[in-house]
Design an enzyme around this catalytic site. Structure first.
Site, short mmCIF file in Angstrom:
data_model
loop_
_atom_site.label_atom_id
_atom_site.label_comp_id
_atom_site.label_asym_id
_atom_site.label_seq_id
_atom_site.Cartn_x
_atom_site.Cartn_y
_atom_site.Cartn_z
CB SER A 116 -0.90 0.02 1.24
OG SER A 116 -1.62 1.24 1.33
CE1 TYR A 173 -4.19 -2.29 5.25
CE2 TYR A 173 -3.71 -0.02 4.66
CZ TYR A 173 -3.93 -1.33 4.29
OH TYR A 173 -3.88 -1.68 2.95
#
Length: 243
Positions: free
Chosen positions: A150, A162
């Site tokens: 990501s 995250y």
């Protein structure tokens, strides 16, 4: 762990490449599977929910060359079983895509710790387990590993746990490359920006978002690099995403 496939007869696809995708029934993983199947490849997709896997296979018309394996990407026995089932069905494994992952959408200062363990295990341990379970088969084919990371694994944001898991995936990709390149295995980190997928739990961020199919195109592009070419990091943002 359970498996299902429309047919174990792979005569017509005996030489086509084989890809194993974790978390492959929805979002980016499903889009990658669709594109590979459309190109004549053979694909195994894994996921925790067997009913979702069945629905995905039904949606595609239960094509020859699609194997579904229910299991937990953060449990080594399940991951190894998926690799073994793929080798049994197709006789080889050319590429793996570590796609399974999720976010708790909270922060270290005010979030609910109850969800963090599962997120860390899925997002960080899961890709490592897939690498460990598949590396011997990939040595045989001089295959490729794709880790779906990501942009959050490159850009710090306040309290984002995250994001911390995706920083770990960024490091895992390069650490893995340094070990397996001597075996002829390529490693690519695909780091998407904002993508319109079930990841957001229905609460999409503002601005332009990429589609799962657009990110899948980058994954498939990485998988199809010529022999001897190892593209290591691909960051893909929608135009207009500043971070």
């Amino acid at each position: 762990m359970s498996t299902s496939t429309d047919s174990t007869d792979t005569t017509n696809h005996a030489e086509s490449p084989v890809t194993l995708i974790t978390g492959g029934a929805t979002g980016i993983g499903a889009a990658v599977a669709r594109q590979l199947l459309d190109a004549g490849g053979r694909v195994t997709v894994t996921g925790r929910r067997e009913e979702r896997l069945r629905a995905f296979a039904d949606e595609l018309g239960n094509p020859e060359g699609l194997l579904t394996v229910a299991g937990n990407a953060a449990e080594y026995a399940d991951v190894q079983a998926a690799v073994d089932a793929t080798l049994k069905a197709y006789g080889r494994l050319d590429t793996v895509v570590a796609n399974a992952g999720f976010a708790t959408h909270d922060s270290v200062a005010d979030g609910d710790p109850a969800g963090w363990t599962e997120m860390v295990l899925t997002n960080v341990l899961g890709p490592a387990l897939l690498i460990r379970a598949s590396v011997d088969a990939l040595k045989e084919t001089r295959g490729r590993i794709v880790l779906v990371g990501s942009v959050a694994g490159f850009v710090n944001t306040p309290g984002n746990i995250y994001g911390a898991t995706k920083w770990a995936v960024t490091g895992l990709a390069e650490n893995t490359r340094r070990q397996v390149t001597e075996f002829g295995i390529g490693v690519t980190l695909i780091a998407p920006g904002r993508v319109e997928t079930p990841f957001w739990d229905g609460s999409l961020p503002p601005g332009h978002l990429l589609t799962a199919a657009q990110i899948a195109e980058s994954v498939v592009w990485a998988l199809r690099r010529p022999a001897g070419v190892d593209v290591n990091t691909v960051v893909v943002r929608p135009v207009g995403q500043p971070n």
